[in-house]
Design a protein around this motif. Structure first.
Motif, PDB file in Angstrom:
ATOM      1  N   PRO A  55       0.818  -1.231   0.000  1.00 37.48           N
ATOM      2  CA  PRO A  55       0.000   0.000   0.000  1.00 37.48           C
ATOM      3  C   PRO A  55       0.840   1.265   0.000  1.00 37.48           C
ATOM      4  CG  PRO A  55      -0.055  -1.082   2.145  1.00 37.48           C
ATOM      5  CD  PRO A  55       0.629  -2.026   1.213  1.00 37.48           C
ATOM      6  N   GLU A  58       1.889   1.988  -3.562  1.00 32.11           N
ATOM      7  CA  GLU A  58       0.736   2.471  -4.331  1.00 32.11           C
ATOM      8  C   GLU A  58       0.440   3.931  -4.014  1.00 32.11           C
ATOM      9  OE1 GLU A  58      -2.569  -0.036  -3.658  1.00 32.11           O
ATOM     10  OE2 GLU A  58      -1.699  -1.782  -4.683  1.00 32.11           O
ATOM     11  N   LEU A  59       0.498   4.280  -2.745  1.00 34.60           N
ATOM     12  CA  LEU A  59       0.245   5.669  -2.352  1.00 34.60           C
ATOM     13  C   LEU A  59       1.310   6.611  -2.914  1.00 34.60           C
ATOM     14  CD1 LEU A  59      -0.887   5.199   1.359  1.00 34.60           C
ATOM     15  CD2 LEU A  59      -2.297   5.876  -0.578  1.00 34.60           C
ATOM     16  N   GLU A  60       2.561   6.173  -2.893  1.00 31.11           N
ATOM     17  CA  GLU A  60       3.629   6.996  -3.450  1.00 31.11           C
ATOM     18  C   GLU A  60       3.431   7.220  -4.951  1.00 31.11           C
ATOM     19  OE1 GLU A  60       7.217   5.022  -2.442  1.00 31.11           O
ATOM     20  OE2 GLU A  60       7.320   5.862  -0.405  1.00 31.11           O
ATOM     21  N   LYS A  62       0.549   7.159  -6.571  1.00 30.57           N
ATOM     22  CA  LYS A  62      -0.588   8.063  -6.749  1.00 30.57           C
ATOM     23  C   LYS A  62      -0.198   9.504  -6.426  1.00 30.57           C
ATOM     24  CE  LYS A  62      -4.255   4.688  -5.859  1.00 30.57           C
ATOM     25  NZ  LYS A  62      -5.367   4.289  -4.955  1.00 30.57           N
TER      26      LYS A  62
END
Length: 201
Positions: A55, A58-60, A62
């Protein structure tokens, strides 16, 4: 004990010692291999396992995409502001263009009136009043960017002058404006009306 028996006993002792040494070396090798295998297993067990559904990653990703979109939008907005500012400046500079163009014939008529001659006091008084109005009007128009195009004795410039006649004057170079038949005007760098001139052959 006889000498032969002594020699046999010594041989048996040497054989036994050799076997003991070989057994010891075998045990050392086995323990070394066991230690190496256990070390390899510990290294393998300590190696991090990458999680494809991490996660944080993925956040990085986005966040990076959002920053790129923001930078693109910001650049487009800055370009829009510059373009709008330039358009406003241009409109402000040339907003009087149509009005000035409509006033030019009136200026021509005033100049024709001032070209008239008279000797009476009444004429001179009227002439003086018209001259003052003309100078005041020209001053106001120049404040708004109106400029007179210089033509007389200047080299002919098709961007500024309109040749309607030709003449021959040996005292002047070819292509020199001999006479200005109608004044030309421009607003800043934009020509409102070219000068009508007579050009030397």
């Amino acid at each position: 004990m006889s000498e032969e028996n002594k020699q046999d006993v010594m041989k048996d002792e040497n054989i036994t010692e050799t076997e003991n040494n070989e057994t010891t070396e075998t045990n050392v090798d086995e323990s070394t291999e066991t230690t190496t295998e256990s070390t390899d297993e510990s290294v393998v067990s300590e190696a991090p396992v990458e999680d494809e559904n991490d996660p944080v990653a993925e956040l990085e990703a986005k966040l990076e995409q959002s920053e790129e979109k923001y930078l693109r939008l910001y650049a487009e907005f800055e370009n829009y502001k510059k373009r709008t500012r330039q358009e406003l400046d241009t409109e402000r500079t040339y907003r009087a263009q149509s009005v000035l163009r409509d006033i030019l014939p009136a200026i021509d008529n005033i100049e024709r009136a001032l070209a008239q001659q008279g000797e009476s006091d009444e004429f001179k008084s009227l002439h003086k009043g018209v001259e003052m109005i003309y100078e005041s009007l020209l001053h106001s128009l120049k404040e708004n960017g109106l400029e007179v195009i210089e033509a007389l004795d200047a080299p002919f410039d098709p961007n500024l002058h309109q040749a309607v006649m030709q003449d021959s004057d040996s005292s002047k170079d070819s292509g020199i404006v001999l006479e200005e038949l109608q004044k030309g005007y421009k607003l800043k760098e934009r020509v409102l009306r070219p000068s009508m001139v007579k050009v030397n052959e």
